[in-house]
Design a protein around this motif. Sequence first.
Motif, PDB file in Angstrom:
ATOM      1  N   ASP A  18     -15.327  91.744 -44.951  1.00  0.00           N
ATOM      2  CA  ASP A  18     -15.965  92.976 -45.421  1.00  0.00           C
ATOM      3  C   ASP A  18     -16.538  92.812 -46.824  1.00  0.00           C
ATOM      4  O   ASP A  18     -17.414  93.578 -47.229  1.00  0.00           O
ATOM      5  CB  ASP A  18     -14.956  94.129 -45.401  1.00  0.00           C
ATOM      6  CG  ASP A  18     -14.434  94.415 -44.004  1.00  0.00           C
ATOM      7  OD1 ASP A  18     -15.217  94.935 -43.189  1.00  0.00           O
ATOM      8  OD2 ASP A  18     -13.263  94.100 -43.719  1.00  0.00           O
ATOM      9  N   LEU A  19     -16.039  91.824 -47.563  1.00  0.00           N
ATOM     10  CA  LEU A  19     -16.494  91.581 -48.932  1.00  0.00           C
ATOM     11  C   LEU A  19     -16.152  90.146 -49.298  1.00  0.00           C
ATOM     12  O   LEU A  19     -15.124  89.612 -48.874  1.00  0.00           O
ATOM     13  CB  LEU A  19     -15.811  92.548 -49.906  1.00  0.00           C
ATOM     14  CG  LEU A  19     -16.135  92.382 -51.395  1.00  0.00           C
ATOM     15  CD1 LEU A  19     -17.572  92.799 -51.688  1.00  0.00           C
ATOM     16  CD2 LEU A  19     -15.170  93.204 -52.252  1.00  0.00           C
ATOM     17  N   ILE A  20     -17.020  89.516 -50.082  1.00  0.00           N
ATOM     18  CA  ILE A  20     -16.762  88.173 -50.611  1.00  0.00           C
ATOM     19  C   ILE A  20     -16.758  88.243 -52.134  1.00  0.00           C
ATOM     20  O   ILE A  20     -17.712  88.744 -52.745  1.00  0.00           O
ATOM     21  CB  ILE A  20     -17.819  87.163 -50.143  1.00  0.00           C
ATOM     22  CG1 ILE A  20     -17.791  87.032 -48.613  1.00  0.00           C
ATOM     23  CG2 ILE A  20     -17.596  85.794 -50.795  1.00  0.00           C
ATOM     24  CD1 ILE A  20     -18.922  86.190 -48.054  1.00  0.00           C
ATOM     25  N   GLY A  61     -21.843 102.833 -55.874  1.00  0.00           N
ATOM     26  CA  GLY A  61     -20.614 103.612 -55.876  1.00  0.00           C
ATOM     27  C   GLY A  61     -19.926 103.686 -57.215  1.00  0.00           C
ATOM     28  O   GLY A  61     -18.786 104.089 -57.322  1.00  0.00           O
ATOM     29  N   TYR A  62     -20.559 103.259 -58.256  1.00  0.00           N
ATOM     30  CA  TYR A  62     -20.000 103.396 -59.584  1.00  0.00           C
ATOM     31  C   TYR A  62     -21.141 103.592 -60.572  1.00  0.00           C
ATOM     32  O   TYR A  62     -22.283 103.295 -60.280  1.00  0.00           O
ATOM     33  CB  TYR A  62     -19.175 102.168 -59.992  1.00  0.00           C
ATOM     34  CG  TYR A  62     -19.999 100.904 -60.111  1.00  0.00           C
ATOM     35  CD1 TYR A  62     -20.584 100.538 -61.310  1.00  0.00           C
ATOM     36  CD2 TYR A  62     -20.183 100.081 -59.003  1.00  0.00           C
ATOM     37  CE1 TYR A  62     -21.343  99.381 -61.403  1.00  0.00           C
ATOM     38  CE2 TYR A  62     -20.944  98.925 -59.098  1.00  0.00           C
ATOM     39  CZ  TYR A  62     -21.515  98.580 -60.297  1.00  0.00           C
ATOM     40  OH  TYR A  62     -22.257  97.436 -60.394  1.00  0.00           O
ATOM     41  N   GLN A  92      -7.603  97.301 -41.465  1.00  0.00           N
ATOM     42  CA  GLN A  92      -7.450  96.640 -42.756  1.00  0.00           C
ATOM     43  C   GLN A  92      -8.715  95.863 -43.129  1.00  0.00           C
ATOM     44  O   GLN A  92      -9.254  95.100 -42.335  1.00  0.00           O
ATOM     45  CB  GLN A  92      -6.249  95.692 -42.711  1.00  0.00           C
ATOM     46  CG  GLN A  92      -5.842  95.164 -44.080  1.00  0.00           C
ATOM     47  CD  GLN A  92      -4.609  94.288 -43.992  1.00  0.00           C
ATOM     48  OE1 GLN A  92      -4.426  93.524 -43.041  1.00  0.00           O
ATOM     49  NE2 GLN A  92      -3.742  94.399 -44.982  1.00  0.00           N
ATOM     50  N   LYS A  93      -9.178  96.077 -44.349  1.00  0.00           N
ATOM     51  CA  LYS A  93     -10.367  95.382 -44.828  1.00  0.00           C
ATOM     52  C   LYS A  93     -10.039  93.935 -45.163  1.00  0.00           C
ATOM     53  O   LYS A  93      -8.976  93.636 -45.718  1.00  0.00           O
ATOM     54  CB  LYS A  93     -10.934  96.074 -46.065  1.00  0.00           C
ATOM     55  CG  LYS A  93     -11.374  97.504 -45.825  1.00  0.00           C
ATOM     56  CD  LYS A  93     -12.547  97.580 -44.872  1.00  0.00           C
ATOM     57  CE  LYS A  93     -13.073  98.991 -44.747  1.00  0.00           C
ATOM     58  NZ  LYS A  93     -14.174  99.087 -43.769  1.00  0.00           N
ATOM     59  N   ARG A  94     -10.981  93.033 -44.845  1.00  0.00           N
ATOM     60  CA  ARG A  94     -10.784  91.606 -45.060  1.00  0.00           C
ATOM     61  C   ARG A  94     -11.702  91.122 -46.180  1.00  0.00           C
ATOM     62  O   ARG A  94     -12.911  91.356 -46.154  1.00  0.00           O
ATOM     63  CB  ARG A  94     -11.043  90.817 -43.774  1.00  0.00           C
ATOM     64  CG  ARG A  94     -10.150  91.239 -42.624  1.00  0.00           C
ATOM     65  CD  ARG A  94     -10.316  90.327 -41.422  1.00  0.00           C
ATOM     66  NE  ARG A  94      -9.728  89.023 -41.667  1.00  0.00           N
ATOM     67  CZ  ARG A  94     -10.393  87.871 -41.649  1.00  0.00           C
ATOM     68  NH1 ARG A  94     -11.701  87.875 -41.413  1.00  0.00           N
ATOM     69  NH2 ARG A  94      -9.777  86.723 -41.869  1.00  0.00           N
ATOM     70  N   LYS A 125     -13.321  98.653 -54.367  1.00  0.00           N
ATOM     71  CA  LYS A 125     -13.256  99.925 -53.640  1.00  0.00           C
ATOM     72  C   LYS A 125     -14.645 100.521 -53.441  1.00  0.00           C
ATOM     73  O   LYS A 125     -14.972 101.030 -52.368  1.00  0.00           O
ATOM     74  CB  LYS A 125     -12.387 100.932 -54.408  1.00  0.00           C
ATOM     75  CG  LYS A 125     -10.900 100.645 -54.391  1.00  0.00           C
ATOM     76  CD  LYS A 125     -10.174 101.703 -55.216  1.00  0.00           C
ATOM     77  CE  LYS A 125      -8.696 101.460 -55.278  1.00  0.00           C
ATOM     78  NZ  LYS A 125      -7.999 102.483 -56.125  1.00  0.00           N
ATOM     79  N   ALA A 126     -15.453 100.440 -54.487  1.00  0.00           N
ATOM     80  CA  ALA A 126     -16.793 101.025 -54.421  1.00  0.00           C
ATOM     81  C   ALA A 126     -17.653 100.332 -53.377  1.00  0.00           C
ATOM     82  O   ALA A 126     -18.337 100.989 -52.588  1.00  0.00           O
ATOM     83  CB  ALA A 126     -17.462 100.950 -55.795  1.00  0.00           C
ATOM     84  N   HIS A 127     -17.617  99.006 -53.350  1.00  0.00           N
ATOM     85  CA  HIS A 127     -18.429  98.272 -52.370  1.00  0.00           C
ATOM     86  C   HIS A 127     -17.975  98.560 -50.946  1.00  0.00           C
ATOM     87  O   HIS A 127     -18.809  98.778 -50.053  1.00  0.00           O
ATOM     88  CB  HIS A 127     -18.370  96.764 -52.653  1.00  0.00           C
ATOM     89  CG  HIS A 127     -19.256  96.338 -53.777  1.00  0.00           C
ATOM     90  ND1 HIS A 127     -20.635  96.344 -53.694  1.00  0.00           N
ATOM     91  CD2 HIS A 127     -18.968  95.915 -55.037  1.00  0.00           C
ATOM     92  CE1 HIS A 127     -21.145  95.926 -54.833  1.00  0.00           C
ATOM     93  NE2 HIS A 127     -20.155  95.663 -55.667  1.00  0.00           N
ATOM     94  N   LEU A 128     -16.674  98.577 -50.726  1.00  0.00           N
ATOM     95  CA  LEU A 128     -16.157  98.836 -49.382  1.00  0.00           C
ATOM     96  C   LEU A 128     -16.436 100.280 -48.964  1.00  0.00           C
ATOM     97  O   LEU A 128     -16.766 100.557 -47.813  1.00  0.00           O
ATOM     98  CB  LEU A 128     -14.659  98.537 -49.334  1.00  0.00           C
ATOM     99  CG  LEU A 128     -14.285  97.065 -49.551  1.00  0.00           C
ATOM    100  CD1 LEU A 128     -12.775  96.908 -49.619  1.00  0.00           C
ATOM    101  CD2 LEU A 128     -14.870  96.182 -48.472  1.00  0.00           C
TER     102      LEU A 128
END
Length: 232
Positions: free
Chosen positions: A48-50, A189-190, A2-4, A115-118
């Motif tokens: 994974d992302l902020i 990614g976009y 799971q991404k955090r 979604k794109a960044h991950l």
Amino acid sequence: MQKRILLIEDHQDINALIAMNLEVLDYHVTRCSDGAEGLHLGTTQTFDLIILDIMLPSMDGLQVCQHLRAKNIFTPILMLTAKKSESDRVVGLETGADDYLTKPFSVRELQARVKAHLRRTDMSQKESTSQADDALHFGELSIDKTKRRLTIGDKEITLTAKEFDLLLYMASHPGQVFSREKLLDAVWGYQHSGYEHTVNSHINRLRTKLETDTSNPKYVLTVWGVGYKFYD
């Protein structure tokens, strides 16, 4: 796994709305509403992302971003801002953010960006580990794909996650000319009309870190009227 995601947003309704619409995608969202608290979470836990709002109590989002990067934490940062001027957005990117989203924004746009960044982070990691040759060399400049390290001579150059992704993508195709739209699509990614300044700002930051003379760059070159290419 799971991404955090760390969400730092002081407007409680927006905070709750973002969290709800990311949790429905099966992401784990840690929420806070204060800049100093967000900085503490960002430096003591792994994400994974902020997602970072600019206008925050105790410490604004630009300061949070600057402190994270100064501590060599290069987790991708998606900055939220109510400011619409181009100069304000560029300042956000130049402090070390990877992307920005201007309020008001649609939930679907936010989900697509996340979604794109991950996805790009996952792809970059897989591409790095799958390469037989884990380094690219251009004179004194060396890019270690597996360790995600850049060195020029004996000096290691610190890059954000997106700066490294952009450099690696261009350096993997030396001499090939890329439009800003192509780089947006490949690295972020976009593809979204109007966000070309994201590429411009990252190119400028790369040059500041790579080039001895930014007005006469050696590695990251402009092809006027088309886009950019890496030294061939």
